[in-house]
Structure formats: C-alpha cells, structure tokens
Scaffold this motif. Structure first.
Motif, PDB file in Angstrom:
ATOM      1  N   LEU A 228       9.181  26.956  23.393  1.00 43.07           N
ATOM      2  CA  LEU A 228      10.516  26.404  23.154  1.00 43.07           C
ATOM      3  C   LEU A 228      11.119  26.974  21.875  1.00 43.07           C
ATOM      4  CD1 LEU A 228      10.164  22.718  24.317  1.00 43.07           C
ATOM      5  CD2 LEU A 228      11.549  24.521  25.311  1.00 43.07           C
ATOM      6  N   ILE A 232      14.469  29.255  21.308  1.00 41.58           N
ATOM      7  CA  ILE A 232      15.495  28.906  20.333  1.00 41.58           C
ATOM      8  C   ILE A 232      15.808  30.109  19.449  1.00 41.58           C
ATOM      9  CG2 ILE A 232      15.935  27.475  18.303  1.00 41.58           C
ATOM     10  CD1 ILE A 232      14.452  25.229  19.670  1.00 41.58           C
ATOM     11  N   LYS A 269      13.427  18.079  15.965  1.00 40.67           N
ATOM     12  CA  LYS A 269      13.348  18.868  17.201  1.00 40.67           C
ATOM     13  C   LYS A 269      14.526  18.565  18.103  1.00 40.67           C
ATOM     14  CE  LYS A 269       8.528  19.300  18.182  1.00 40.67           C
ATOM     15  NZ  LYS A 269       7.466  18.812  19.050  1.00 40.67           N
ATOM     16  N   THR A 273      17.192  21.350  19.240  1.00 34.85           N
ATOM     17  CA  THR A 273      17.342  21.731  20.644  1.00 34.85           C
ATOM     18  C   THR A 273      18.781  21.564  21.095  1.00 34.85           C
ATOM     19  OG1 THR A 273      15.160  20.747  20.887  1.00 34.85           O
ATOM     20  CG2 THR A 273      16.224  21.492  22.871  1.00 34.85           C
TER      21      THR A 273
ATOM     22  N   MET B 121      17.082  22.827  28.093  1.00 36.40           N
ATOM     23  CA  MET B 121      17.147  22.304  26.726  1.00 36.40           C
ATOM     24  C   MET B 121      17.806  20.933  26.680  1.00 36.40           C
ATOM     25  SD  MET B 121      17.576  25.522  24.333  1.00 36.40           S
ATOM     26  CE  MET B 121      15.982  26.205  23.935  1.00 36.40           C
ATOM     27  N   GLN B 124      15.283  18.531  27.601  1.00 39.78           N
ATOM     28  CA  GLN B 124      14.331  18.334  26.510  1.00 39.78           C
ATOM     29  C   GLN B 124      14.924  17.403  25.443  1.00 39.78           C
ATOM     30  OE1 GLN B 124      11.421  19.331  26.870  1.00 39.78           O
ATOM     31  NE2 GLN B 124      10.476  19.105  24.873  1.00 39.78           N
ATOM     32  N   VAL B 125      16.239  17.566  25.201  1.00 39.92           N
ATOM     33  CA  VAL B 125      16.907  16.688  24.233  1.00 39.92           C
ATOM     34  C   VAL B 125      16.803  15.232  24.697  1.00 39.92           C
ATOM     35  CG1 VAL B 125      19.121  16.045  23.206  1.00 39.92           C
ATOM     36  CG2 VAL B 125      18.498  18.447  23.395  1.00 39.92           C
TER      37      VAL B 125
END
Lengths: 293, 317
Positions: A228, A232, A269, A273, B121, B124-125
C-alpha cells in the motif's frame, strides 16, 4: 526527552523507513513504467525476501555477519528467479492486459502468502543484525545498523539510476518504456526486457526486505503495508517517474515516521490513504509527474 | 445480445432457479441449509459487483466498502438507535447508495488502472475509519446484534427456516432487479459503454451519468446484501471491510461468468464449498482462491455461465 531530540529521533526513524520504502517503490515503479502493469503481488516479493533472508541466515548459525551477507546475496536472487518464473508462466500468456494482470497478480499474492504460511508458519522471526554498533549522540544512542541501511539504500538507488541512464541495458529499457512497438521494430527483444524488468522489480523489493529484517521481524503477512505504501509513493511521485518515486518515498517515509511518533498510526494511515486517493482523482499524473503524452 | 427475441425461456429459467432454491430447504440437511442461506446473501453482493464489473466493464477493487456500509448502516442504527430490522435494512441500503454516489462522483473521473487503485484506497480508508472509531464500531472485534432487534413483524430472523426464506426473498428481489436492469434500454447502454465508450458518447448518451447510475445501483445492491447479512446472522465486524472482501466478489463473478445474471450465484456457491471443504484440511485455504483466480484469467476468462452462453444458450441474460 526534550522536543528537539525527540524530533531528531523521529526524523532518523523516518529516514530509515524512507530508505526501505524507496527501494520497494522503485521496484513497483520500474515494473509499472516499463511494462505498464500494476503488480499487486509486489508486497509478497518483499515478504518472500524477508522469509528467505531468515532461512539463509539461520543456516549459518555461528556468525550473524556471514549469515546476513549470504542472505543479502541469495535472497534477492531466489526471489528474482521466482518472479521470472511467474512472469513467464502467467503474465506473458495474458499479453500484459492491464485488468487481467491485476487479477492474476492478486492470485499470486494469495498463493505466495499462503505458501509462506504453510512452509514458514505464522510466527514472526528476527534475523540478527550483522553488526552491533551504536552511534552515541549527545541525547541518545542510535543503532549503527539503521544508519547503514540508509547508506545501502542510497547506494542501490544510485546504482539503479546509473544503470538506467548510462548503460546499454538502461537504454533498451527506456526504449521499451517509451514505445514498445518501435523498440521491437528496432530489434529489441521486448519479451526478454519485460521478464528482466519484472525480476529486477521483485529483487529490489526483496533487497529492501533483507535490509529491514534485522529491525523488523519476518512474517507471512508483512507484505501488505509495503504494498500500500509503495502504491502511495508511486502515485504521489507520478506513475513511472523514478525521480518522483524517490522524492515521494522520502516525503512519505518522513511524514509517516514523524506522524507515527506524535499521532495515532491508524489516523495517520487513514488520512494518508484518503489524500493519495484524492491526488489520483484530481491530479492523476502525480504531484511531481508531468502530464501524460 | 438476443434476450428480447426470446424472453420466455429466460424468465422461466430464473423462476425455476428460485423454486429450486426454495425446494432445497426441504431436501438439504441442516448444515447445508445454513450454507445456502449465507451463499444467497453473498450472491447478492456478487450480483451487485457483477452489474458494475460484468455489464459496465468497470473493475472496482473496493466493493467491500459498499457491503460494509450496509452492514454497519443496519447494524449501528439497530444496536445504538434501537431501530427495527426493516428500518435498519433501509438505513443500510441508503448508506450504501449515498457512499456509492460520493465514491462514484470522485472515482469515475479516473479510468482503467487508476479506477481500480482509487476504489481500493477508498475502501481501505473506510476500513481504517471503522478501526479508528472502535468505540462505536467495535473495531476488529465487531459486535453482535441482540436477538430482540432481529425481528421483522412476526418473523424471527434467528430461526433457521425464516432466515433461509428471508435470504431467498432478498435473492429473488435482487435477481428481479438485475433482470429488469440488464434487459432495459439503460442496461443496454451500460453494455455499450463496456464495449465502446467513445461511440456511445458520440451517439449522444451521457456516459458519465450512466456509469454513475450503475455505481449507485451496484453499491445499493451490495449494501442490501450487507444489511441483510447483519440482520440474518447478527454479526457486524471489520473483517468484511478488508481488501479480501473486495477481491472475493470479483472471484465469484469471474468464476460464474461476468455479465451473466446467474453467474454470481454459481460462483459464490462453488467457491464457498471449495473454501469450506479445503479449510477442513489446511489453514492456508486462501491458496485455492489464488490458484482459482490465476487459472480463471488464464484459461477461462468468460467463466462457467459465460462459456455456457457462448456455446449453447445464447438467450441467457
């Protein structure tokens, strides 16, 4: 500890994670740049590197330095070979179709992760650092090995940059990245370049993992976070841009190190994200990248 | 696509499938009845996913967020506000639809690989948000719903038979929605977008609006599955928001056949039993998920029902 030294410690920790992250993300970025595919299994190559590092170093029981050296050389090679086989058996047959490749690499992710669980087990195991040397600062002592990790990462990145810009191999890779068909017309073996780049990307991730195992233990689920974070970094740095990747890795690593010292890691995090997803929506070329051709 | 030429066999087939599922209750042993209840709910999740992936050609890697929006939307209103099950179901679906609208407005600005990563993403958030607010959501542990809350009128959802038929009702409703959508002119526009987006735009259709509608409907279907899951099985947890639950519907749809209405049911049922049987022998049962994904994209990209349609039953929607 006063605020100043505390911040210095956070900065150093941030630089160590930046160094490892930059190597991992460099591998992902190379693969994306040259092959135009997203390798979801990249984090698993990182994990495999760590697991093999433990395996090789535990074969030489007496001297941690020798065991680590063996791991440093052999683990990336083994992981590179695995990646090469995976590329030949699966990705080439899919003709690098972006969506099919994502599904296939998700499959690889599960396969590598579960094989590691079957053969390595659910335990987290540490590899002893090759040397035990502390740098004494006025406020606290700092592990010399961690500083060596930063140095090693810088060296590897310089070497990658040299290979890409100053050698024939790099020229061939850039030609393939720029225009696959023209490259092929000029007699560049595009298939072999792809295989090589995929293996090289995996080896960079494995190398980063070997460097980190003396600090952080090897575990079969350790691939998720680097994956991940690499995503990013590659997105912020601009997909396929190497300079952007390195800059973004330092930025993200430092921010993560500092934020994690002062705030809740989950919140950090979460916000990171969200920020990256929005960057991808509103500025798809990345913060440092140029608009696509 | 020749569905309009022969509508009768396809309607008959789907009514038949629902009747077979109803009949299975009287035949199957208890354990498999429970499995089928779960599979029917998860198949609705897969159908919602399939609407976007199969018919519209948008590969999302974040659909766990819509399922968990329904799961938490129903679970939290029921446990904290004391809403009844029907209101909880409505709240769950509304949460999913609103979330899908917001995510759609943002994510549809991107295409291809970027769309996959952006959806991944955002999911995931949501997962991290659930963990962060663990005071209310129970974090990793999740929470269970009280028995008293899980009633719809005179029906007690903790009773296995009621649960089975409630799952069947949801499944039948979702099947009807899917059939209606894919046979309607708007559904045809979605397929056309999948095949050639530029040409659809040139013909004067609003591609963005059509895609957005597909995302919202897909999110609402997945949320309906999530909300029903919370009500029927009484458990709400962050596991359902992990990346794994975004990958699973992709696998189910691929296996059953993308762009088929019944494929998701088939894929879900088959994979559920594969995982169920192999997990008796090994803890590494996800290995089979991985192997299945690779074999499918390599050798069977159309899935089981996709291949059946190509070879024998061209009218299959």
């Amino acid at each position: 500890m006063a605020f100043g030294p505390h911040l210095l410690l956070a900065l150093l920790e941030g630089l160590v994670s930046s160094a490892v992250l930059a190597l991992t993300a460099l591998g992902l970025s190379l693969v994306f740049g040259v092959m135009r595919i997203v390798n979801v299994a990249h984090g698993e190559f990182f994990m495999l590197g760590a697991v093999f590092a433990w395996w090789f170093s535990s074969m030489i029981a007496g001297s941690p330095a020798l065991g680590f050296l063996l791991a440093l050389v052999l683990a990336p090679l083994v992981v590179g070979a695995i990646a090469l086989v995976a590329e030949r058996l699966v990705l080439r047959r899919l003709e690098y179709d972006p969506e099919a490749t994502i599904v296939a690499t998700i499959g690889m992710l599960y396969i590598f992760e579960q094989l590691a669980l079957m053969f390595y087990g659910p335990e987290a195991r540490a590899v002893p650092a090759p040397f035990d040397f502390r740098v004494t600062l006025p406020w606290f002592g700092y592990s010399g090995y961690k500083l060596a990790v930063i140095a090693a990462s810088v060296l590897v990145m310089l070497a990658t940059w040299y290979v890409l810009t100053r050698t024939r191999i790099g020229l061939v890779m850039r030609a393939t990245q720029y225009d696959r068909e023209t490259a092929q017309a000029f007699g560049i073996p595009v298939g072999r370049v792809y295989a090589g780049v995929f293996a090289l990307g995996a080896m960079l991730a494995a190398l980063a993992a070997v460097l980190i195992v003396p600090i952080q233990q090897a575990h079969y689920l350790m691939g998720t976070d680097p994956l991940l974070l690499s995503f990013i970094v590659v997105i912020i740095g601009g997909l396929g841009s190497l300079r952007g990747t390195v800059l973004a890795a330092v930025l993200i690593g430092l921010t993560e190190g500092i934020v994690a010292v002062f705030f809740s890691p989950t919140l950090a995090k979460m916000l990171a994200t969200l920020f990256v997803a929005l960057v991808l929506v509103f500025r798809p070329q990345g913060l440092f990248g140029q608009a696509p051709r | 696509m020749t569905t309009t030429d022969r509508p009768t066999p396809s309607i008959l087939l789907h009514v038949g499938v629902i009747m077979v599922l109803a009949g299975l209750w009287y035949v199957l042993p208890d354990y498999h009845r429970a499995v089928f209840s779960r599979v029917m709910v998860l198949a609705v999740f897969a159908m919602g996913y399939g609407l976007l992936f199969g018919y519209t050609g948008l590969l999302s890697l974040g659909h766990a967020m819509f399922f968990s929006a329904g799961l938490y939307g129903a679970g939290m209103t029921m446990s904290m506000l004391g809403w009844n099950s029907l209101a909880g179901l409505g709240a769950g679906i509304a949460c999913g639809a609103v979330l899908a609208l917001v995510i759609g407005l943002l994510a549809l600005r991107t295409t291809g690989v970027a769309f996959m990563i952006v959806t991944l993403m955002f999911a995931q958030v949501l997962y991290l948000t659930i963990l962060y607010f663990n005071e209310y959501t129970g974090g990793d542990q999740g929470f269970s719903l009280r028995r008293a809350a899980r009633q719809i009128g005179p029906f007690d959802m903790t009773d296995p038979a009621t649960r089975y038929f409630a799952a069947l009702v949801l499944f039948a409703a979702a099947l009807a929605v899917m059939l209606y959508v894919v046979r309607s002119p708007r559904g045809r526009v979605l397929v056309a977008i999948r095949e050639n987006e530029e040409r659809v735009r040139m013909l004067g259709y609003d591609v963005f609006a059509a895609k957005l509608a597909a995302v919202v409907l897909s999110g609402a279907l997945c949320a309906a599955a999530g909300a029903t899951y919370a009500i029927l099985f009484g458990y709400v947890g962050a596991t359902f928001a992990t990346i794994q639950y975004s990958i699973l519907p992709l696998l189910w749809v691929l296996l059953g056949g993308a762009a088929t209405v019944l494929g998701p049911l088939f894929g879900t049922l088959f994979m559920y039993y594969v995982v169920d049987i192999t997990s008796n022998y090994t803890t590494a049962y996800l290995l089979f998920v991985g192997v299945a994904l690779i074999l499918l994209v390599l050798y069977f990209p159309k899935g089981v029902l996709g291949t059946v349609r190509e070879r024998w039953l061209q009218w299959l929607p």
